[in-house]
Design an enzyme around this catalytic site. Structure first.
Site, PDB file in Angstrom:
ATOM      1  N   LEU A 205       0.842  -1.205   0.000  1.00 23.21           N
ATOM      2  CA  LEU A 205       0.000   0.000   0.000  1.00 23.21           C
ATOM      3  C   LEU A 205       0.880   1.260   0.000  1.00 23.21           C
ATOM      4  CD1 LEU A 205      -2.764  -0.925   2.629  1.00 23.21           C
ATOM      5  CD2 LEU A 205      -2.778  -1.260   0.138  1.00 23.21           C
ATOM      6  N   GLY A 245       2.454  -8.541   6.004  1.00 27.12           N
ATOM      7  CA  GLY A 245       3.113  -7.514   6.810  1.00 27.12           C
ATOM      8  C   GLY A 245       2.081  -6.466   7.121  1.00 27.12           C
ATOM      9  N   GLY A 246       2.500  -5.358   7.765  1.00 27.00           N
ATOM     10  CA  GLY A 246       1.548  -4.315   8.144  1.00 27.00           C
ATOM     11  C   GLY A 246       0.677  -3.886   6.980  1.00 27.00           C
ATOM     12  N   ASP A 247       1.323  -3.534   5.820  1.00 27.68           N
ATOM     13  CA  ASP A 247       0.534  -3.081   4.674  1.00 27.68           C
ATOM     14  C   ASP A 247       0.972  -3.820   3.405  1.00 27.68           C
ATOM     15  OD1 ASP A 247       2.307   0.070   4.117  1.00 27.68           O
ATOM     16  OD2 ASP A 247       3.004  -1.960   4.552  1.00 27.68           O
ATOM     17  N   GLU A 248       1.417  -5.060   3.590  1.00 23.09           N
ATOM     18  CA  GLU A 248       1.884  -5.863   2.451  1.00 23.09           C
ATOM     19  C   GLU A 248       0.995  -7.068   2.255  1.00 23.09           C
ATOM     20  OE1 GLU A 248       6.384  -5.649   3.661  1.00 23.09           O
ATOM     21  OE2 GLU A 248       6.092  -6.932   1.901  1.00 23.09           O
TER      22      GLU A 248
END
Lengths: 332, 198
Positions: A205, A245-248
């Site tokens: 993102l 991941g956080g935004d993956e």
């Protein structure tokens, strides 16, 4: 001779004693007529008088075959016989035949392995068995086993419920309901082993950190849930979507290796994620960059290598100005 | 203590005093779970903690709770199975009493890790018995008194039961069988249960 006394000893039992010792005995005359039988056998015969009848007409010796006369029976003394009442062949007895003190024979019967059915069919009680007989203990065990099995079954159901719940939690990202990293590792490895070629997308993102920093974690969580929804909408149900991941995010698309088709899917996702996401009166603006590769580019597809290549393509897309999709190895 | 005993205790408290009371008792006893599992062995300290918590919250002596538990486990609907298994011990109540010494071995036949305390039955006089049992925790003999009372009733016998002595590691119960055929008792068919439930 030390056992001379025993050899000449005779034991005469009164019918009452025999009835109690062996409630399922039969006493046969030399001619094979039934001259006495125990009280439990009386219950089993259910009112059919047996006295005076020919043993071989009332009973059928099923095994061993060919025991049809008293002479045959005498030859089989001391060995296990299987017999049934004629006309009631479903119920089998075990029996042992031994000579009496004259030229007749005494048979002792038991229900054998079908004892539970027999007890029920004939309404037998504890008093129908010799007190030394372990039949009642066998019934007890059958019943206890049923009780234990029932408890085990219930326990298994509870464990199964707890297990699938735990597995669900362990393989699912709790925030978005997508697969987590562990699930992706398992499923991507499986995809590499499978015959079907597949496409792989690595999505990151853009500007997500800014949403988190300015509007807070609640907004960030909301955005991630919306992103997950967009990814679900823009892919097929057979595709695997994982938040790694956080935004993956990583998407595995089985059967999809056509470059232009993959680019098309990536563009739809990028367009979907470019739309502002409303949260408590605010609009969160994010975007996405995508790196891709396809398994057909590798002699033997390997998860680690493919993820690394998709990652390289992703960073090329980011460098090229974000909101783009690039395919390994044709990266700009 | 075997989970079956703990679960019986839980069901007795739950069904008699309500789920809410059970949760209060479980909370006060600091149980690390909501419910006992029947086939797991628990630390005896948990059993004792539940009895103490129940006694405090219900404001009843532990002995009375344990005796009611004994009655409950053979006379409640959920105890029907156990009642039947116990009835395999004898044709009449006295016969049943004589089978008590066999009970621990019988229980182990069904569940190898289910250890009941050793029991010794002594016939003191005509129709007067004492039952000595090694009690795994103080007052465990009261469970047996409650159970024997319910079984006497089941056999239709009239019997007087009393705690005689509570030694350090065991209880002695006196049993006076006044009338073995006092009432009709409940019916017992050897094989009915074995086949109808699968």
């Amino acid at each position: 001779m030390p056992d001379g006394g025993a050899r000449h000893r005779r034991l005469v039992l009164q019918p009452d004693s025999l009835d109690r010792l062996m409630p399922m005995h039969l006493h046969l005359s030399a001619q094979g007529r039934i001259i006495g039988y125990g009280p439990t056998l009386k219950k089993v015969a259910a009112g059919r008088p047996l006295i005076g009848k020919s043993f071989f007409e009332v009973f059928l010796i099923r095994r061993p075959a060919g025991v049809l006369t008293m002479a045959d029976l005498s030859l089989r003394q001391g060995t296990r016989l299987y017999l049934s009442l004629r006309g009631r062949e479903d119920a089998e007895f075990r029996a042992l035949a031994m000579p009496d003190d004259g030229s007749g024979m005494v048979l002792n019967l038991s229900f054998g392995i079908a004892v539970v059915d027999a007890v029920r069919a004939h309404g037998l009680t504890d008093a129908d068995f010799a007190p030394t007989d372990l039949t009642v203990e066998l019934l007890y065990l059958v019943e206890a086993k049923h009780a234990v099995l029932e408890e085990l079954k219930k326990l298994n159901l509870r464990l199964e419920g707890a297990r699938s719940e735990a597995e669900e939690q362990a393989l699912t990202d709790p925030l978005t309901g997508l697969c987590n990293r562990r699930a992706l590792d398992v499923r991507l490895a499986a995809a590499c082993r499978a015959k079907t070629p597949f496409g792989l997308m690595h999505l990151d993102l853009d500007h997500f950190k800014a949403v988190n920093d300015t509007l807070g974690h609640a907004a960030g969580d909301h955005v991630l849930r919306v992103v997950a929804e967009v990814l679900r909408v823009e892919t097929r149900t057979s595709d695997i979507i994982a938040r790694v991941g956080g935004d993956e995010f990583v998407i595995v698309l089985p059967g999809m290796v056509d470059r232009s088709a993959l680019h098309h899917v990536a563009q739809r996702i990028i367009a979907g994620l470019r739309r502002p996401i409303p949260f408590e009166g605010q609009a969160c603006q994010i975007g996405a960059s995508v790196g891709m590769t396809v398994s057909t580019q590798y002699p033997v597809p390997e998860a680690e290598k493919m993820l690394a290549d998709a990652d390289t393509a992703l960073y090329a897309a980011k460098r090229a100005g974000r909101a783009q999709a690039q395919m390994w190895p044709h990266v700009a | 203590m075997h989970g079956l005993v703990n679960l019986a205790m839980e069901l007795y408290l739950r069904e008699t005093f309500g789920a809410q009371m059970w949760h209060r008792i479980a909370g006060q006893a600091a149980l690390p779970f909501q419910s006992f599992e029947p086939l797991i062995i628990y630390d005896i300290a948990l059993t004792v903690a539940v009895i103490d918590a129940a006694s405090a919250l219900l404001d009843r002596p532990a002995d009375a709770i344990l005796e009611d538990l004994g009655t409950y486990i053979v006379s409640s609907a959920s105890g029907e199975r156990l009642r039947r298994l116990l009835r395999f011990g004898g044709v009449g109540f006295r016969d049943f009493l004589h089978s008590l010494e066999e009970l621990p071995a019988r229980a182990r036949l069904a569940l190898p890790d289910f250890h009941l305390p050793d029991m010794v039955l002594t016939e003191m006089a005509e129709a007067e018995f004492t039952l000595a049992l090694g009690a795994p925790f103080g007052g465990a003999g009261y469970v047996m008194i409650g159970l024997l009372r319910a079984m006497a009733d089941d056999y239709g016998a009239l019997a007087l039961l009393e705690m005689r002595a509570q030694a350090g590691d065991g209880d002695v119960i006196s049993i006076h069988v006044l009338d073995e055929g006092y009432a009709a008792g409940r019916r017992f068919d050897l094989a009915v249960g074995a086949l109808s439930r699968c």
